[in-house]
Write a protein that holds these residues in place. Structure first.
Motif, PDB file in Angstrom:
ATOM      1  N   PRO A  43       0.831  -1.205   0.000  1.00 10.05           N
ATOM      2  CA  PRO A  43       0.000   0.000   0.000  1.00 10.05           C
ATOM      3  C   PRO A  43       0.865   1.254   0.000  1.00 10.05           C
ATOM      4  N   SER A  44       0.489   2.210  -0.813  1.00 11.97           N
ATOM      5  CA  SER A  44       1.247   3.461  -0.882  1.00 11.97           C
ATOM      6  C   SER A  44       0.691   4.511   0.064  1.00 11.97           C
ATOM      7  N   ALA A  45      -0.493   4.247   0.600  1.00 13.37           N
ATOM      8  CA  ALA A  45      -1.111   5.176   1.550  1.00 13.37           C
ATOM      9  C   ALA A  45      -1.553   4.397   2.779  1.00 13.37           C
ATOM     10  N   VAL A  46      -0.903   4.628   3.896  1.00 14.15           N
ATOM     11  CA  VAL A  46      -1.237   3.961   5.156  1.00 14.15           C
ATOM     12  C   VAL A  46      -1.551   5.024   6.201  1.00 14.15           C
ATOM     13  N   HIS A  47      -2.697   4.888   6.844  1.00 12.71           N
ATOM     14  CA  HIS A  47      -3.102   5.847   7.874  1.00 12.71           C
ATOM     15  C   HIS A  47      -3.495   5.081   9.132  1.00 12.71           C
ATOM     16  N   VAL A  48      -3.026   5.574  10.254  1.00 10.03           N
ATOM     17  CA  VAL A  48      -3.286   4.923  11.538  1.00 10.03           C
ATOM     18  C   VAL A  48      -3.882   5.941  12.501  1.00 10.03           C
ATOM     19  N   SER A  49      -4.972   5.549  13.138  1.00 12.53           N
ATOM     20  CA  SER A  49      -5.572   6.397  14.169  1.00 12.53           C
ATOM     21  C   SER A  49      -5.568   5.671  15.501  1.00 12.53           C
ATOM     22  N   TYR A  50      -5.500   6.457  16.552  1.00 12.37           N
ATOM     23  CA  TYR A  50      -5.503   5.924  17.924  1.00 12.37           C
ATOM     24  C   TYR A  50      -6.665   6.589  18.643  1.00 12.37           C
ATOM     25  N   LEU A  51      -7.609   5.792  19.135  1.00 10.40           N
ATOM     26  CA  LEU A  51      -8.870   6.315  19.631  1.00 10.40           C
ATOM     27  C   LEU A  51      -9.133   5.880  21.073  1.00 10.40           C
ATOM     28  N   GLU A 100      -6.282   1.002  11.361  1.00 16.32           N
ATOM     29  CA  GLU A 100      -5.374   1.257  10.246  1.00 16.32           C
ATOM     30  C   GLU A 100      -6.086   1.062   8.917  1.00 16.32           C
ATOM     31  N   THR A 101      -5.773   1.942   7.969  1.00 13.97           N
ATOM     32  CA  THR A 101      -6.211   1.763   6.588  1.00 13.97           C
ATOM     33  C   THR A 101      -4.983   1.637   5.700  1.00 13.97           C
ATOM     34  N   SER A 102      -5.109   0.833   4.653  1.00  7.50           N
ATOM     35  CA  SER A 102      -4.022   0.648   3.687  1.00  7.50           C
ATOM     36  C   SER A 102      -4.620   0.718   2.297  1.00  7.50           C
ATOM     37  N   GLY A 103      -4.176   1.699   1.520  1.00  5.89           N
ATOM     38  CA  GLY A 103      -4.725   1.862   0.185  1.00  5.89           C
ATOM     39  C   GLY A 103      -3.707   2.436  -0.777  1.00  5.89           C
ATOM     40  N   SER A 104      -4.193   3.048  -1.834  1.00  3.98           N
ATOM     41  CA  SER A 104      -3.303   3.522  -2.893  1.00  3.98           C
ATOM     42  C   SER A 104      -3.489   4.996  -3.227  1.00  3.98           C
ATOM     43  N   ASN A 105      -4.430   5.662  -2.558  1.00  2.00           N
ATOM     44  CA  ASN A 105      -4.691   7.073  -2.848  1.00  2.00           C
ATOM     45  C   ASN A 105      -4.604   7.866  -1.553  1.00  2.00           C
ATOM     46  N   GLY A 119      -9.228  11.251  19.946  1.00  2.00           N
ATOM     47  CA  GLY A 119      -8.542  10.467  18.926  1.00  2.00           C
ATOM     48  C   GLY A 119      -7.505  11.281  18.211  1.00  2.00           C
ATOM     49  N   THR A 120      -6.579  10.574  17.565  1.00  5.96           N
ATOM     50  CA  THR A 120      -5.545  11.240  16.795  1.00  5.96           C
ATOM     51  C   THR A 120      -5.214  10.390  15.583  1.00  5.96           C
ATOM     52  N   ILE A 121      -4.857  11.041  14.490  1.00  6.05           N
ATOM     53  CA  ILE A 121      -4.396  10.348  13.292  1.00  6.05           C
ATOM     54  C   ILE A 121      -2.911  10.628  13.137  1.00  6.05           C
ATOM     55  N   ALA A 181       5.155   4.855  16.272  1.00 11.38           N
ATOM     56  CA  ALA A 181       4.982   5.011  17.712  1.00 11.38           C
ATOM     57  C   ALA A 181       3.680   4.355  18.189  1.00 11.38           C
ATOM     58  N   ILE A 182       2.612   4.523  17.410  1.00 13.29           N
ATOM     59  CA  ILE A 182       1.327   3.911  17.783  1.00 13.29           C
ATOM     60  C   ILE A 182       1.418   2.401  17.709  1.00 13.29           C
ATOM     61  N   TRP A 183       1.988   1.890  16.607  1.00  8.99           N
ATOM     62  CA  TRP A 183       2.132   0.445  16.505  1.00  8.99           C
ATOM     63  C   TRP A 183       3.134  -0.095  17.530  1.00  8.99           C
ATOM     64  N   GLY A 184       4.131   0.697  17.858  1.00  3.05           N
ATOM     65  CA  GLY A 184       5.094   0.271  18.874  1.00  3.05           C
ATOM     66  C   GLY A 184       4.436   0.063  20.222  1.00  3.05           C
ATOM     67  N   LEU A 185       3.449   0.903  20.529  1.00  3.69           N
ATOM     68  CA  LEU A 185       2.699   0.747  21.773  1.00  3.69           C
ATOM     69  C   LEU A 185       1.894  -0.540  21.747  1.00  3.69           C
TER      70      LEU A 185
END
Length: 488
Positions: free
Chosen positions: A227-235, A295-300, A324-326, A335-339
């Motif tokens: 994926p070229s676009a990865v977004h992670v949020s912590y809620l 987490e989202t994984s996409g191309s745009n 929440g934070t993105i 850092a989010i995934w490390g937690l």
């Protein structure tokens, strides 16, 4: 009742060592007690064997000759990859020979059109991901132990990981494999075809068998585009019922780009912040019973970020998410995934830990954590719950300073009985190993366990491969009465 060494297994003699050295050379045979210590003990320090020899073959042919010799002599063998398992499946109980796949580490090929990787079983997962990443692809498996676990061990335990929600299990992404049976027979099903309906799908028997049917020496695996676009949020979420509402909305609004939906409780967060250096709370001003990693994984990039923002706005307007934070860059994402990934390591640093890897209907997941806390009230323990909510996989952990039989008797068989009563699985992704070999009946029927035993005897009639693991040794499981009750 503690297991007793099966006296029908032979003990290693000097003539065996001579044979192995003639086959593998001096560097391929480990007999030094100091060097053996790491191979005899599991990652958590909970299980420890007494093996006096470990073997490091460099080819499938060497594995074949090793097993043929051991089968003829009836020497028990424990296949071992990265030794990152959590149920004692990759270490000996007694004096079994350790067969480590570390030197089976060649990448054989990668097809940039189909995304098919063919490699030997000792390749490190993270290194494979780096390799296919250079071609614009990603491994369909991601684990906290990716820096040391091996793909052969991943396949042998049918490891699940953080993105099963998006890419599915290894039963679907493994296209073929090569394995060596107990008598040295090499079974080559190393196809790279997406579609092959010719006869029985034999590779599926080795996926999740934990080395009890054969030693996996090579695999072909389908890798999706990176994926070229990865977004992670912590809620931050107020209760478990609300988590489920957020999950439903995430699937509706994020759709095909949703790749992970993880939850952790406040106890998990506090324990990780206390025991791991460099880990920080992404929402330091908010304290709530539960947190989510979405987490989202996409191309745009712009489209996907807009979808994540829209999702977050909706769940906050509903009052389901308190804060929440993105992540705004790769550093914040890490850092989010490390937690989240650091919870297991933090538990190890905290002392002894009783780990339970369970799957069950999502609405019931956290009730087990709450009831376990009530049951252990007054004992010197900390009960934490986290896991892969997207696929109904709960990681229940009871942290204490030292392993204690008094604590254990309050946990087992309660946890297994509770799970069985809800038709859940006592092993969602970690496997059974030696920890849960006699607990298989809590999830599988007597008829199913009997059939598994018959398959084991066909593949390994002398029982030399990873003995005392996966299946109950006496033919009866502690969970048999639960299977009978559910069938009645």
């Amino acid at each position: 009742m503690p297991l007793i060494r099966d006296p029908s297994y032979a003990r290693v003699e000097s003539s065996d060592i001579d044979y192995f050295r003639g086959l593998l050379g001096d560097t391929g045979v480990i007999t030094d007690s100091t060097a053996l210590q790491a191979l005899n003990q599991d990652w958590m320090g909970k299980y420890e064997g007494k093996s006096t020899v470990a073997l490091r073959p460099k080819s499938t042919e060497q594995v074949s000759k090793i097993l043929a010799h051991c089968n003829a002599r009836r020497l028990a063998v424990v296949p071992q990859g990265g030794n990152t398992g959590l149920v004692g499946g990759s270490v000996p109980l007694f004096d079994e020979i350790v067969l480590t796949t570390t030197n089976l580490n060649r990448i054989i090929s990668f097809d940039e059109v189909s995304g098919t990787l063919v490699c030997e079983s000792g390749c490190i997962l993270e290194e494979l991901d780096r390799h296919v990443g250079g071609h614009g692809f990603t491994m369909p498996l991601d684990l906290g132990a990716k820096g040391s676990c091996q793909i052969g061990g991943n396949v042998s335990t049918n490891a699940g990981g953080l993105r099963l929600l998006r890419y599915g299990s290894l039963h679907g992404t493994v296209l073929g494999l090569e394995a060596v049976l107990a008598d040295g027979t090499i079974v080559d099903t190393l196809q790279t075809l997406r579609k092959d309906n010719t006869g029985y799908d034999l590779k599926q028997l080795f996926i999740g068998a934990e080395g009890t049917l054969g030693v996996v020496t090579a695999v072909s695996i389908l890798c999706p585009p990176r994926p070229s676009a990865v977004h992670v949020s912590y809620l931050a979420v107020p209760d478990f019922a609300t988590i489920q509402k957020v999950f439903v909305r995430a699937r509706q609004k994020l759709g095909e780009i949703l790749s992970a939906f993880e939850f952790l409780d406040q106890q998990s967060l506090e324990l990780t912040l206390e025991h791991l250096e460099g880990v920080r709370n992404p929402l330091p001003d908010t304290q709530t019973p539960f947190y989510l990693v979405v987490e989202t994984s996409g191309s745009n990039e712009a489209h996907d970020y807009e979808k994540m923002e829209g999702f977050l706005e909706e769940v906050m307007e509903e009052g389901w998410v308190l804060d929440g934070t993105i992540a705004q860059d790769s550093t914040q994402t890490a850092a989010i995934w490390g937690l989240r990934e650091g919870i297991s390591v933090a538990l190890k640093h905290a002392g002894a830990v009783y780990k339970y890897d369970l799957s069950m209907p999502v609405p019931e997941m956290y009730s087990l954590v709450e009831e376990t806390r009530q049951r252990l009230a007054g004992l010197p323990v900390e009960v934490v719950g986290y896991g892969h909510l997207g696929d109904g996989n709960l990681h229940l952990n009871i942290s204490t300073k030292h392993y204690d039989e008094n604590i254990l008797k309050h946990i087992e068989p309660f946890v297994y009985e509770w799970t069985a009563a809800r038709r859940g699985s006592v092993s969602a992704e970690h496997g059974l190993g030696q920890m849960k070999a006699d607990c298989i009946g809590y999830t599988k029927s007597q008829e199913a366990v009997k059939l598994m035993g018959q398959i084991k005897r066909v593949f390994d009639p002398n029982g030399i491969l990873n003995p005392y693991k996966v299946l109950p040794q006496d033919g009866a499981s502690r969970g048999d009465h639960h299977a009978n009750a559910m069938a009645a």
